[in-house]
Scaffold this active site. Structure first.
Site, short mmCIF file in Angstrom:
data_model
loop_
_atom_site.label_atom_id
_atom_site.label_comp_id
_atom_site.label_asym_id
_atom_site.label_seq_id
_atom_site.Cartn_x
_atom_site.Cartn_y
_atom_site.Cartn_z
N TYR A 24 -6.86 -12.15 -3.36
CA TYR A 24 -5.93 -11.35 -3.73
C TYR A 24 -5.32 -10.50 -2.32
O TYR A 24 -5.30 -9.31 -2.22
CB TYR A 24 -6.19 -10.12 -4.66
CG TYR A 24 -7.46 -10.33 -5.68
CD1 TYR A 24 -6.98 -10.49 -6.88
CD2 TYR A 24 -8.67 -10.11 -5.31
CE1 TYR A 24 -7.91 -10.78 -7.97
CE2 TYR A 24 -9.78 -10.13 -6.54
CZ TYR A 24 -9.23 -10.76 -7.67
OH TYR A 24 -10.11 -10.76 -8.72
N CYS A 69 -9.49 0.12 -6.06
CA CYS A 69 -8.87 1.26 -6.29
C CYS A 69 -9.28 2.03 -7.54
O CYS A 69 -8.71 2.61 -7.97
CB CYS A 69 -7.43 0.81 -6.53
SG CYS A 69 -7.12 -0.29 -7.71
N GLN A 87 0.76 -1.14 0.04
CA GLN A 87 -0.02 -0.04 -0.08
C GLN A 87 0.84 1.16 -0.13
O GLN A 87 1.69 1.34 0.86
CB GLN A 87 -1.09 0.04 1.42
CG GLN A 87 -1.97 -1.17 1.32
CD GLN A 87 -3.09 -0.77 0.35
OE1 GLN A 87 -3.26 0.28 -0.09
NE2 GLN A 87 -3.88 -1.88 -0.05
N ASN A 141 -2.02 -8.15 4.21
CA ASN A 141 -2.19 -6.76 4.75
C ASN A 141 -3.57 -6.66 5.50
O ASN A 141 -3.65 -6.45 6.63
CB ASN A 141 -2.11 -5.60 3.76
CG ASN A 141 -2.45 -4.32 4.26
OD1 ASN A 141 -1.86 -3.72 5.27
ND2 ASN A 141 -3.32 -3.56 3.61
N ASP A 192 -10.01 -7.42 -2.79
CA ASP A 192 -9.22 -5.97 -3.08
C ASP A 192 -8.58 -6.33 -4.51
O ASP A 192 -7.44 -6.47 -4.53
CB ASP A 192 -8.20 -5.84 -2.09
CG ASP A 192 -7.54 -4.43 -2.20
OD1 ASP A 192 -7.90 -3.76 -3.14
OD2 ASP A 192 -6.62 -4.24 -1.46
N GLU A 195 -3.41 -15.68 -2.96
CA GLU A 195 -2.64 -14.94 -3.41
C GLU A 195 -1.68 -15.68 -4.55
O GLU A 195 -1.25 -16.66 -4.14
CB GLU A 195 -1.54 -14.27 -2.51
CG GLU A 195 -0.48 -13.55 -3.05
CD GLU A 195 -0.91 -12.31 -3.98
OE1 GLU A 195 -0.32 -11.96 -5.14
OE2 GLU A 195 -1.95 -11.47 -3.64
N GLU A 221 -10.02 5.52 -3.80
CA GLU A 221 -10.07 4.42 -3.37
C GLU A 221 -11.21 4.49 -2.62
O GLU A 221 -11.74 5.23 -1.77
CB GLU A 221 -8.77 4.19 -2.55
CG GLU A 221 -8.61 2.76 -1.93
CD GLU A 221 -7.46 1.78 -2.62
OE1 GLU A 221 -7.20 0.89 -2.23
OE2 GLU A 221 -6.76 2.46 -3.28
#
Length: 366
Positions: A218, A324, A190, A223, A299, A239, A358
């Site tokens: 994802y 995003c 990020q 995070n 995300d 991931e 975002e």
């Protein structure tokens, strides 16, 4: 806005414009007023990449104007962390008069943390040898003598030289608990750490009191999944990028979390596995059917969710979606709103003074 000047006096106006724009885009799906999370007005970017321009004996950072493609010299960059600004000056001073480090250097990438650690990558159009390593080690030691906690990396075609390590460990205060996140050079992290803290705390707030397990697609370096683990019985996360998976596994151990399982596979593959279309060796030992995932967290990249994943997420009672790119979020909502309604809406000013937004939505089944 220029690279060396941020219009901080316009911060409130640009944020207000984004709120209006997001509300307008979301109008077909919700009449909620967005919860708004502000960015610091300067020094908010924790990473930055610059081309290096050789001008006779001089050497400096540049970026290219997006419209005209012309070069813009950048000696300071107030959008970036104060540590990046210190390093920009120190790196040019250290490289400018050093033929070995300077020759064929075309780019420098900076990655920093709120905990004041940095990885700096030097990219070259030449082979890197032992002489380069010796000079780079001397530069690293000189930077550390200036109290700069920095690791240097050299990159060239099919070459990567780490003088020490290619990662740094970020420490973020998230809802009363310090979270440790390993961040690996050349992997996604990020960019706005202050905003990331607010995004994590918002996600925790909207999922408090959750029942069952969480599925995340994802997940990057973990995070969100690691911060959200405290709100769920178990977390299952996917991931595809190997360095991110390795960082996520480290972060699980560093944060003493025992209810998160990371699987290395694409969201599309996971959809096939969940639907029983295909079996995957890497899922051996993981009983997917034992998970009671009542919430799914996504995300996605700027392109949003693909059609198959759209259908898959509709099977979950609650969908937490961080976007995003609100345009692709709205495209996805055309499908998702058939089965779910928007319960919470947030705007995160991740990229001040740009048109980028975002946002986050919590959707619950109708």
């Amino acid at each position: 806005m220029t690279p060396e000047h941020l219009p901080t006096e316009q911060y409130e106006a640009q944020l207000a414009e984004k709120v209006v724009r997001l509300q307008s885009m979301m109008a077909p799906f919700s009449d909620l007023v967005p919860e708004v999370f502000r960015s610091p007005v300067s020094h908010y970017r924790m990473r930055a990449e610059f081309r290096i321009w050789h001008d006779g004996d001089d050497l400096y950072h540049i970026i290219f104007d997006q419209q005209t493609k012309s070069r813009i010299r950048v000696d300071s960059f107030p959008a970036a962390s104060e540590l990046i600004n210190q390093l920009m000056t120190a790196m040019i001073a250290g490289v400018r008069n050093n033929p070995v480090l300077r020759h064929k250097l075309f780019q420098i990438d900076y990655l920093t943390t709120l905990s004041n650690q940095a990885v700096v990558s030097l990219l070259y159009h030449k082979k890197l040898d032992d002489e380069w390593r010796q000079e780079a080690e001397a530069l690293r030691d000189a930077l550390r003598a200036q109290n700069l906690n920095v690791h240097l990396i050299g990159r060239a075609t099919k070459t990567k030289i780490e003088l020490d390590q290619d990662y740094i460990d970020e420490r973020l205060p998230v809802a009363g608990k310090e979270m440790i996140y390993r961040q690996v050079e050349n992997s996604f992290t990020q960019p706005n750490a202050a905003m990331n803290i607010q995004m994590l705390e918002w996600a925790l707030d909207v999922t408090k009191g959750s029942k069952g397990d969480l599925l995340e697609l994802y997940c990057g370096n973990g995070n969100f999944s690691l911060a959200l683990a405290r709100n769920f019985d178990r977390v299952l996360a996917t991931e595809i990028a190997k360095p991110s998976v390795a960082a996520a596994q480290y972060n699980i151990a560093a944060n003493h979390i025992d209810n998160v399982q990371i699987i290395r596979m694409a969201a599309e593959e996971f959809t096939q596995a969940m639907n029983g279309v295909r079996e995957f060796n890497r899922l051996q030992g993981i009983d997917l059917k034992s998970y009671q995932c009542e919430t799914i967290f996504v995300d996605p990249p700027r392109s949003g969710l693909d059609g198959e994943t759209e259908k898959m997420v509709q099977a979950y009672p609650r969908i937490l979606y961080i976007s995003c790119n609100p345009e692709t979020l709205c495209k996805n909502l055309e499908t998702l709103s058939q089965t779910h309604k928007v319960e919470r809406l947030a705007l995160f000013d991740q990229f001040p003074y740009t048109h980028h937004m975002e946002c986050g939505v919590l959707l619950t089944a109708k």
